[in-house]
Design an enzyme around this catalytic site. Structure first.
Site, short mmCIF file in Angstrom:
data_model
loop_
_atom_site.label_atom_id
_atom_site.label_comp_id
_atom_site.label_asym_id
_atom_site.label_seq_id
_atom_site.Cartn_x
_atom_site.Cartn_y
_atom_site.Cartn_z
CE LYS A 116 -0.73 13.53 7.02
NZ LYS A 116 -0.65 12.81 5.77
CE LYS A 158 3.46 12.32 3.94
NZ LYS A 158 3.83 11.10 4.74
CE LYS A 201 16.18 8.34 2.10
NZ LYS A 201 17.00 8.90 1.00
CG PHE A 202 9.74 8.27 -1.31
CD1 PHE A 202 8.38 8.26 -1.04
CD2 PHE A 202 10.24 7.36 -2.25
CE1 PHE A 202 7.52 7.38 -1.69
CE2 PHE A 202 9.38 6.48 -2.91
CZ PHE A 202 8.02 6.50 -2.64
CG LEU A 203 11.03 4.67 3.99
CD1 LEU A 203 10.41 3.72 5.01
CD2 LEU A 203 12.55 4.65 4.11
CG HIS A 208 0.55 0.76 6.92
ND1 HIS A 208 0.21 2.03 6.55
CD2 HIS A 208 -0.15 0.51 8.05
CE1 HIS A 208 -0.63 2.54 7.44
NE2 HIS A 208 -0.88 1.62 8.34
CG HIS A 235 -1.65 5.46 -1.34
ND1 HIS A 235 -0.41 4.95 -1.06
CD2 HIS A 235 -1.47 6.43 -2.27
CE1 HIS A 235 0.50 5.60 -1.78
NE2 HIS A 235 -0.12 6.49 -2.52
CE LYS A 237 -4.21 1.48 6.63
NZ LYS A 237 -4.63 2.14 7.89
NE ARG A 292 -10.00 8.05 10.34
CZ ARG A 292 -9.41 6.98 9.85
NH1 ARG A 292 -9.69 5.78 10.33
NH2 ARG A 292 -8.51 7.06 8.89
P1 ADP Z 1 -2.51 10.77 3.70
O1 ADP Z 1 -2.86 11.29 5.06
O2 ADP Z 1 -2.73 11.76 2.60
O3 ADP Z 1 -3.11 9.42 3.41
P2 ADP Z 1 0.04 9.58 4.50
O4 ADP Z 1 1.10 10.36 5.18
O5 ADP Z 1 -0.75 8.63 5.32
O6 ADP Z 1 -0.92 10.61 3.72
O7 ADP Z 1 0.67 8.81 3.28
C1 ADP Z 1 -0.13 8.09 2.38
C2 ADP Z 1 0.69 7.00 1.71
O8 ADP Z 1 1.77 7.57 0.94
C3 ADP Z 1 1.37 6.06 2.69
O9 ADP Z 1 0.49 5.03 3.09
C4 ADP Z 1 2.53 5.55 1.87
O10 ADP Z 1 2.08 4.54 0.97
C5 ADP Z 1 2.93 6.76 1.06
N1 ADP Z 1 3.97 7.53 1.77
C6 ADP Z 1 3.79 8.62 2.54
N2 ADP Z 1 4.96 9.06 3.04
C7 ADP Z 1 5.91 8.22 2.58
C8 ADP Z 1 7.33 8.14 2.74
N3 ADP Z 1 8.01 9.02 3.48
N4 ADP Z 1 7.99 7.14 2.11
C9 ADP Z 1 7.31 6.23 1.36
N5 ADP Z 1 5.99 6.26 1.16
C10 ADP Z 1 5.28 7.24 1.76
#
Ligand code: ADP
Length: 453
Positions: A116, A158, A201-203, A208, A235, A237, A292
């Site tokens: 990432k 992360k 930043k966290f939203l 999605h 998380h 879908k 993928r």
């Molecule tokens: P992973 O690869 O472990 O699944 P992701 O980066 O896809 O990690 O993040 C998984 C989930 O975490 C996202 O689908 C979202 O729900 C939440 N998330 C991740 N980053 C953020 C962020 N910056 N702000 C808000 N929610 C986040």
């Protein structure tokens, strides 16, 4: 073109790949575990090879056994499907070393986009919108504090190698930051053997929205528009649709083009998905790239008419993409519901066991991708998804009505499934008006549980 493809997967995606290969005149070899020995999809393969007992670690994740199966059956390519080894760059490398084509990106492209931190850097270069955050891996506490202060709390720590939500920590103020950094590092080190972390930043509110892309070995990369996958639980879908509702056309095209540019800059071959979160003001921020084919790929197939699995196979065989960007036209609206063998009334408890009745719906604009039929036994070892119900309509309103009708027609028993939940969600004001965010399903379920208590 290849003469024989080995499918290193199971269930509906194995069947999906068999169908694509057959249309291309390519033979298939399916590997399977003891738990899947009666899997109906195996009957459709030209050859089958048992690679071990039920637990995935002893079968579908055993690179040595899969390669041995490919060699003894003279397969010239391996399709990994999704899950299992699909995003394992080491597996792609072993295939390459054994002169077996991996149907997907090169190990280099997978490594660059799968990490990432390096993916964020490449996205920035390509003009793909990313979250405000640290430019690279966070190594010093001081840097963490200053990055978080600059972008403003809440932030999220992360893992660079993250997957499955592991190694993530939401931090609401500075007093929690250092401890979160340390625990995220430890969790990432234990889970991925790589403790690198970064901050973004966290939203609090997010939808999605993801962009489907395709690339070939000749430097071409295109996008096939977007999908909305906001309806999730933990998380995971539940419902996916496309094109994403409520995204203005010009903005949609701009984000989709930037995603294709990122894929092109990685010299990417095959299907890739750039996942984004979108805030209330329609700002996009890239989450990650999935290197993928995805579960929800039929949504895109229904609205563009492009067979993504066939394109993947052709591109890995060295052919150029059969379509140009200007050939990709959006048509109508599609929705997919993931039908899981789980009991929504009992905390989504998995429901392995006998499917005595499986009667799938049909009709205009209805597609069912499933490996299940009456008499099939759902093994306890794997993912609980037993079918994908996909509908296409001339617009979103028609697609919702068609999906609800198809669900009413769908009979599965005696095991419990998520079908009734889907029927319910599709009728909520939030879904109908797409006034939703990634936590709305959980909020709704909680509210209803309290009301019934
Ligand atoms: P992973 O690869 O472990 O699944 P992701 O980066 O896809 O990690 O993040 C998984 C989930 O975490 C996202 O689908 C979202 O729900 C939440 N998330 C991740 N980053 C953020 C962020 N910056 N702000 C808000 N929610 C986040």
């Amino acid at each position: 073109m290849f003469s024989r493809i080995l499918i290193a997967n199971r269930g509906e995606i194995a069947l999906r790949i068999i169908r694509a290969a057959r249309e291309l005149g390519v033979e298939t070899v399916c590997v399977y575990s003891d738990a899947d020995k009666d899997g109906p999809w195996l009957e459709q393969a030209d050859k089958t090879v048992c690679i071990g007992p039920g637990p995935a670690a002893d079968s579908y994740l055993r690179i040595d056994r899969i390669i041995a199966a490919a060699e003894t059956t003279h397969a010239d390519a391996i399709h990994p499907g999704y899950g299992f080894l699909a995003e394992n760059a080491h597996f792609a490398e072993v295939c390459q070393d054994c002169q077996i084509s991996f149907i997907g990106p090169s190990p280099e492209a997978m490594g660059l986009l799968g990490d990432k931190v390096s993916c964020r850097a490449m996205a920035k270069e390509a003009g793909t919108p990313i979250f405000p955050g640290s430019p690279g891996e966070i190594e010093e506490e001081d840097e963490a504090i200053s990055v978080a202060e600059t972008i403003g709390y809440p932030v999220i720590v992360k893992a660079a190698a993250g997957g499955g939500g592991r190694g993530m920590r939401i931090v609401r103020d500075q007093s929690e930051l250092i401890a979160a950094l340390e625990s995220a590092r430890q969790e990432a080190q234990a889970a991925f053997g790589n403790g690198a972390v970064y901050i973004e930043k966290f939203l609090e509110y997010a939808r999605h929205v993801e962009v489907q892309c395709l690339g070939d070995q000749h430097g071409n990369a295109i996008h096939l528009y977007n999908r909305d996958c906001t309806s999730q639980r933990r998380h995971q879908k539940l419902i996916e649709e496309g094109p994403a509702p409520g995204v203005p056309d010009a903005l949609r095209d701009e984000v989709c083009e930037s995603a294709a540019k990122l894929i092109r800059s990685a010299k990417y071959c095959g299907a890739a998905t750039c996942e984004f979160l979108m805030d209330r003001d329609n700002n996009f921020y890239m989450l990650e790239v999935n290197t993928r084919i995805q579960v929800e790929h039929p949504v895109t197939e229904m609205i563009t008419g492009v067979d993504l699995v066939k394109e993947m196979i052709r591109c890995s065989a060295g052919e150029p993409l059969s379509i140009k960007q200007s050939d990709v036209q959006l048509n109508g609206h599609a929705i997919e519901c993931r039908v899981n063998a789980e009991d929504p009334d009992r905390g989504f408890m998995p429901q392995p066991g006998n499917v005595e009745l499986f009667n799938a719906p049909g009709g205009f604009g209805v597609r069912v991708d499933s490996h299940v039929r009456s008499g099939y036994r759902v093994p306890p070892n794997y993912d609980s998804m037993i079918a994908k119900l996909i509908v296409h309509g001339s617009d979103r309103t028609e697609a919702i009505a068609r999906m609800r009708s198809a669900i009413e027609e769908f009979q599965i028993g005696p095991i419990k499934t998520t079908l009734p939940l889907h029927h319910h969600l599709l009728g909520t004001r939030e879904f109908v008006e797409h006034d939703f965010d990634i936590h709305y399903v959980e909020r709704l379920l909680e509210k209803e549980e309290q009301a019934s208590a």
